[in-house]
Design a protein around this motif. Sequence first.
Motif, PDB file in Angstrom:
ATOM      1  N   ASP A 159      42.883  -8.291 -30.640  1.00 57.12           N
ATOM      2  CA  ASP A 159      42.873  -9.725 -30.933  1.00 57.12           C
ATOM      3  C   ASP A 159      41.480 -10.077 -31.454  1.00 57.12           C
ATOM      4  OD1 ASP A 159      42.865 -12.473 -31.027  1.00 57.12           O
ATOM      5  OD2 ASP A 159      43.855 -12.742 -29.089  1.00 57.12           O
ATOM      6  N   ALA A 160      41.383 -10.379 -32.739  1.00 56.64           N
ATOM      7  CA  ALA A 160      40.085 -10.638 -33.357  1.00 56.64           C
ATOM      8  C   ALA A 160      39.402 -11.869 -32.780  1.00 56.64           C
ATOM      9  CB  ALA A 160      40.259 -10.788 -34.870  1.00 56.64           C
ATOM     10  N   ARG A 161      40.154 -12.846 -32.315  1.00 58.35           N
ATOM     11  CA  ARG A 161      39.549 -14.067 -31.780  1.00 58.35           C
ATOM     12  C   ARG A 161      38.874 -13.824 -30.431  1.00 58.35           C
ATOM     13  NH1 ARG A 161      44.435 -18.200 -31.973  1.00 58.35           N
ATOM     14  NH2 ARG A 161      45.409 -16.325 -31.116  1.00 58.35           N
ATOM     15  N   SER A 162      39.532 -13.097 -29.558  1.00 58.57           N
ATOM     16  CA  SER A 162      38.983 -12.867 -28.222  1.00 58.57           C
ATOM     17  C   SER A 162      38.246 -11.538 -28.107  1.00 58.57           C
ATOM     18  CB  SER A 162      40.103 -12.897 -27.182  1.00 58.57           C
ATOM     19  OG  SER A 162      41.037 -11.853 -27.414  1.00 58.57           O
ATOM     20  N   GLY A 163      38.497 -10.637 -29.052  1.00 57.84           N
ATOM     21  CA  GLY A 163      37.888  -9.311 -28.982  1.00 57.84           C
ATOM     22  C   GLY A 163      38.592  -8.376 -28.025  1.00 57.84           C
ATOM     23  N   ARG A 164      39.774  -8.750 -27.507  1.00 59.07           N
ATOM     24  CA  ARG A 164      40.501  -7.931 -26.551  1.00 59.07           C
ATOM     25  C   ARG A 164      41.214  -6.783 -27.253  1.00 59.07           C
ATOM     26  NH1 ARG A 164      39.679  -7.750 -21.512  1.00 59.07           N
ATOM     27  NH2 ARG A 164      41.850  -7.127 -21.238  1.00 59.07           N
ATOM     28  N   PHE A 165      41.181  -5.589 -26.619  1.00 58.34           N
ATOM     29  CA  PHE A 165      41.896  -4.434 -27.171  1.00 58.34           C
ATOM     30  C   PHE A 165      42.754  -3.792 -26.091  1.00 58.34           C
ATOM     31  CE2 PHE A 165      38.101  -2.360 -25.428  1.00 58.34           C
ATOM     32  CZ  PHE A 165      38.641  -1.258 -24.773  1.00 58.34           C
ATOM     33  N   ASP A 166      43.768  -3.062 -26.529  1.00 55.46           N
ATOM     34  CA  ASP A 166      44.634  -2.270 -25.651  1.00 55.46           C
ATOM     35  C   ASP A 166      45.004  -1.024 -26.456  1.00 55.46           C
ATOM     36  OD1 ASP A 166      46.577  -1.143 -24.055  1.00 55.46           O
ATOM     37  OD2 ASP A 166      47.499  -3.049 -23.512  1.00 55.46           O
ATOM     38  N   VAL A 167      44.460   0.128 -26.056  1.00 55.54           N
ATOM     39  CA  VAL A 167      44.625   1.358 -26.827  1.00 55.54           C
ATOM     40  C   VAL A 167      45.194   2.449 -25.928  1.00 55.54           C
ATOM     41  CG1 VAL A 167      43.486   3.115 -28.242  1.00 55.54           C
ATOM     42  CG2 VAL A 167      42.674   0.762 -28.303  1.00 55.54           C
ATOM     43  N   ALA A 168      46.229   3.156 -26.422  1.00 53.69           N
ATOM     44  CA  ALA A 168      46.844   4.268 -25.694  1.00 53.69           C
ATOM     45  C   ALA A 168      46.556   5.571 -26.436  1.00 53.69           C
ATOM     46  CB  ALA A 168      48.346   4.055 -25.555  1.00 53.69           C
TER      47      ALA A 168
END
Length: 384
Positions: A159-168
């Motif tokens: 999410d570019a706005r919050s900077g949140r990532f989820d990577v598997a």
Amino acid sequence: MIRATLATISALLALALPAAAANDFIAAPALRASVTVTSDVVRVGDLIDNAGSAATIPVYRSPDLGTTGTLTVGQVLSVLRAKQVIGVMTGDIKEVQVTRLARTLAGKDLENAVASALERRFGLGDAANITVTFDRGVTEMRLDAANSGALQPIATRYDARSGRFDVAFEIANDSNPTPTKLRFAGTAIETVEVAVLTRDIDRADTLKSSDVALERRPKAEITGEPASRERSVGMQLRRAMRAGMPLRAADIVKPDFVVRDQSVTIIYQAPGLYLTTRGKAIESGAEGDTVGVLNLHSKRTLTGVVTGRGQVTIQGASQSAPMTPAVEQTSSLQRETPAPAAAAAALARSLVEAPTSPAQIAQVQMNQAQLPQVRLSQAPAKSE
């Protein structure tokens, strides 16, 4: 006949028994003092040599990944007897150390893996400029040693706005056809290297090496081109700034070597001439800037280039006027312009002496025009 046959068999058995006993002695189970395992259980074959068919029998749970546990010989023999393994030779061993092998993934390696998965995607730039922070502080991760494959991203969300990532990720497993899966979540922000002030700086201060440090800051905080540390040292600020503030290229300027109303040294340079006199700056300027100065002797206003602190240099060409076209003559007589030395001397006097009459002013202007290019002008005589 029967008696002879029995005697022969007995003799053969007698000969065979010592050899069999010797073989049994060589193959006797022997305890190991140091054991390494890769699975989550310790088996009989891990603890002793020559375990035979009992080698696959599990006897202990393995230590944690990457750690070493210690067992006394009495504990080991007790467990082995419970598994019907007896006659184990222990020698002078007092304890057995069991180490479980592991693959360790350092926190920095995991951060780099996530940054590489996000590189040039979702509006982000190079992986080297992406700062990754995990939701749970990850200093390192230990996996079973059989996980020898590379980290392969299989699912990526950001999410570019919050900077949140989820990577598997998936990792190939040597002992299992199904790869091991890992999943990480956190924040990823693109950063840039920028010069940061280490103390409060006024507008007139010149930045020293100790005044500027290099840090990584979120790219979104820097509007415009970030200033490098090398570029900032020796410069001045356009405005006063506080410690900790990042510097942009637009925030720094060359330091003023000449300040308005400051006393300066005026240097006049021309071929064969070097003249200095005192003056006053009409305007401020950095090195290389063109500024106006007032000659305190002649009260004339001149234009020169700032070449040092409190120093303005006037080149001969900068004060020159366009040359008057040569006039064609109809005779062999030559019309000569004033010699270079004479023109230079006249201009030198004009710089330090105030003109007192219109005629002198006109003469100064003529000398200025003639100094940069003094030459002879002659047209060939016409033949009859």
